[in-house]
Scaffold this active site. Structure first.
Site, PDB file in Angstrom:
ATOM      1  N   GLU A  55       6.175 -10.754   3.079  1.00  0.00           N
ATOM      2  CA  GLU A  55       5.464 -10.920   4.347  1.00  0.00           C
ATOM      3  C   GLU A  55       4.437 -12.056   4.301  1.00  0.00           C
ATOM      4  O   GLU A  55       3.580 -12.146   5.177  1.00  0.00           O
ATOM      5  CB  GLU A  55       4.765  -9.605   4.727  1.00  0.00           C
ATOM      6  CG  GLU A  55       5.679  -8.412   4.888  1.00  0.00           C
ATOM      7  CD  GLU A  55       6.569  -8.471   6.124  1.00  0.00           C
ATOM      8  OE1 GLU A  55       6.682  -9.554   6.735  1.00  0.00           O
ATOM      9  OE2 GLU A  55       7.156  -7.443   6.472  1.00  0.00           O
ATOM     10  N   HIS A  91      -1.753  -5.232   6.237  1.00  0.00           N
ATOM     11  CA  HIS A  91      -0.566  -4.721   6.930  1.00  0.00           C
ATOM     12  C   HIS A  91      -0.181  -3.402   6.276  1.00  0.00           C
ATOM     13  O   HIS A  91      -0.005  -3.339   5.055  1.00  0.00           O
ATOM     14  CB  HIS A  91       0.584  -5.723   6.838  1.00  0.00           C
ATOM     15  CG  HIS A  91       1.913  -5.176   7.234  1.00  0.00           C
ATOM     16  ND1 HIS A  91       2.106  -4.412   8.376  1.00  0.00           N
ATOM     17  CD2 HIS A  91       3.144  -5.277   6.641  1.00  0.00           C
ATOM     18  CE1 HIS A  91       3.380  -4.078   8.472  1.00  0.00           C
ATOM     19  NE2 HIS A  91       4.027  -4.582   7.422  1.00  0.00           N
ATOM     20  N   HIS A  97       2.083   0.559   6.656  1.00  0.00           N
ATOM     21  CA  HIS A  97       3.119   1.359   7.302  1.00  0.00           C
ATOM     22  C   HIS A  97       2.541   2.755   7.554  1.00  0.00           C
ATOM     23  O   HIS A  97       3.159   3.763   7.202  1.00  0.00           O
ATOM     24  CB  HIS A  97       4.361   1.438   6.416  1.00  0.00           C
ATOM     25  CG  HIS A  97       5.062   0.125   6.230  1.00  0.00           C
ATOM     26  ND1 HIS A  97       6.271   0.015   5.585  1.00  0.00           N
ATOM     27  CD2 HIS A  97       4.735  -1.132   6.613  1.00  0.00           C
ATOM     28  CE1 HIS A  97       6.652  -1.254   5.563  1.00  0.00           C
ATOM     29  NE2 HIS A  97       5.723  -1.963   6.183  1.00  0.00           N
ATOM     30  N   TYR A 122     -15.410   3.059  18.935  1.00  0.00           N
ATOM     31  CA  TYR A 122     -15.143   2.279  17.736  1.00  0.00           C
ATOM     32  C   TYR A 122     -13.783   1.602  17.784  1.00  0.00           C
ATOM     33  O   TYR A 122     -13.598   0.522  17.231  1.00  0.00           O
ATOM     34  CB  TYR A 122     -15.289   3.141  16.483  1.00  0.00           C
ATOM     35  CG  TYR A 122     -16.734   3.308  16.099  1.00  0.00           C
ATOM     36  CD1 TYR A 122     -17.400   2.316  15.394  1.00  0.00           C
ATOM     37  CD2 TYR A 122     -17.451   4.435  16.490  1.00  0.00           C
ATOM     38  CE1 TYR A 122     -18.739   2.441  15.068  1.00  0.00           C
ATOM     39  CE2 TYR A 122     -18.791   4.565  16.180  1.00  0.00           C
ATOM     40  CZ  TYR A 122     -19.430   3.569  15.462  1.00  0.00           C
ATOM     41  OH  TYR A 122     -20.758   3.690  15.159  1.00  0.00           O
ATOM     42  N   HIS A 177       7.644  -0.648  12.865  1.00  0.00           N
ATOM     43  CA  HIS A 177       7.272  -1.241  11.581  1.00  0.00           C
ATOM     44  C   HIS A 177       5.848  -0.865  11.179  1.00  0.00           C
ATOM     45  O   HIS A 177       5.665  -0.194  10.168  1.00  0.00           O
ATOM     46  CB  HIS A 177       7.437  -2.763  11.688  1.00  0.00           C
ATOM     47  CG  HIS A 177       7.295  -3.493  10.406  1.00  0.00           C
ATOM     48  ND1 HIS A 177       7.761  -4.779  10.233  1.00  0.00           N
ATOM     49  CD2 HIS A 177       6.723  -3.156   9.220  1.00  0.00           C
ATOM     50  CE1 HIS A 177       7.504  -5.192   9.008  1.00  0.00           C
ATOM     51  NE2 HIS A 177       6.865  -4.225   8.368  1.00  0.00           N
TER      52      HIS A 177
END
Length: 211
Positions: free
Chosen positions: A79, A98, A100, A125, A165
Site C-alpha cells: 500500500e 490504514h 482493517h 470528537y 476494505h
C-alpha cells in the site's frame, strides 16, 4: 548518535508501540493494516509487507527515500502508493494509518451509506478529529488505481473509507493519525449499534461551532 538518527530511532519505536496497541485491541487483525511516518529528509518509514502490527521490529521497518525507493529494512507494504498519494496531496501530513478495523469495514460494505459523507455527526470528537468522511470506490488492495482514487479525495479530506476494505487517515503526526482513526472506528461502531433507532445527531449549528 546524531540528533536526526536519535529522532528516527524514537519514531521507529513509536510505530511499533502504537502498532502493538492497535493489534492487541483487535483494531487490525492478522497481518492487515499499515503505518507510515514521514521523516525530516523527505523520506519515510513504513511497516513491511505481510507484517502483523502486533509484532513489528523497529530495525526491520522499511526505510524509503523521498521517491519511495527502499533504502533499508524489509520490503514495504504493497500500500505504499496509497500512503504516497496522501503525502503528496496533503503537505501537512506527517503520518498515515490504514486499518482493517471491524466496524469501519462493516460500514464500508453497507449499500445504505452516503458515499459523500459516510458517517453522521454522532459525537463532537468525531466531528473534530475526522469531519466529513467520503467513501472511495472498491479497488484491489495495492492497485495503483486505488492510490489515484484516494488522491482525488485527499486534497479536501484527511480521512477516507475504502469500500469493502477499511479506513485510511493522515495526520500532522503519528499520535494525531492514530487518535483520528480510533475515533472513526468507535463512531462506526456507534452507527451500527444505533441503526434502526431514532437517533439525535449533532445539529448544523453545533457542527459549525466545533469546526
Amino acid at each position: 548518535m546524531t540528533e536526526a538518527k536519535a529522532g528516527e530511532t524514537t519514531i521507529r519505536e513509536d510505530i511499533c508501540r502504537l502498532g502493538r496497541s492497535l493489534f492487541e485491541r483487535g483494531l487490525t487483525p492478522g497481518s492487515s493494516g499499515n503505518i507510515s511516518v514521514k521523516l525530516d529528509d523527505g523520506g519515510w518509514l513504513v511497516t513491511p509487507t505481510n507484517a502483523s502490527l502486533g509484532f513489528l521490529d523497529p530495525a526491520r521497518l522499511s526505510r524509503l527515500d523521498a521517491s519511495g525507493r527502499l533504502l533499508s529494512g524489509d520490503a514495504p507494504t504493497k500500500e505504499v502508493p496509497l500512503h504516497s498519494a496522501l503525502y503528496q496531496s496533503r503537505g501537512a501530513a506527517r503520518a498515515v494509518v490504514h486499518l482493517h478495523s471491524t466496524h469501519s469495514v462493516a460500514v464500508s460494505c453497507l449499500a445504505e451509506i452516503d458515499p459523500a459523507d459516510v458517517l453522521p455527526p454522532i459525537t463532537a470528537y468525531y466531528v473534530m478529529r475526522v469531519g466529513r468522511l467520503p467513501l472511495v470506490p472498491y479497488f484491489r488492495p495495492g492497485d495503483m488505481a486505488l492510490a489515484e482514487a484516494v488522491r482525488g479525495f485527499a486534497g479536501k479530506h484527511h480521512a477516507v473509507l475504502l469500500a469493502n476494505h477499511g479506513p485510511v487517515v493522515a495526520g500532522t503526526n503519528l499520535d494525531a493519525a492514530v487518535n483520528a482513526i480510533e475515533e472513526l472506528e468507535e463512531t462506526a461502531k456507534l452507527y451500527l449499534l444505533l441503526r434502526g433507532a431514532k437517533t439525535r445527531f449533532l445539529t448544523p449549528a453545533q457542527i459549525r461551532e466545533l469546526e
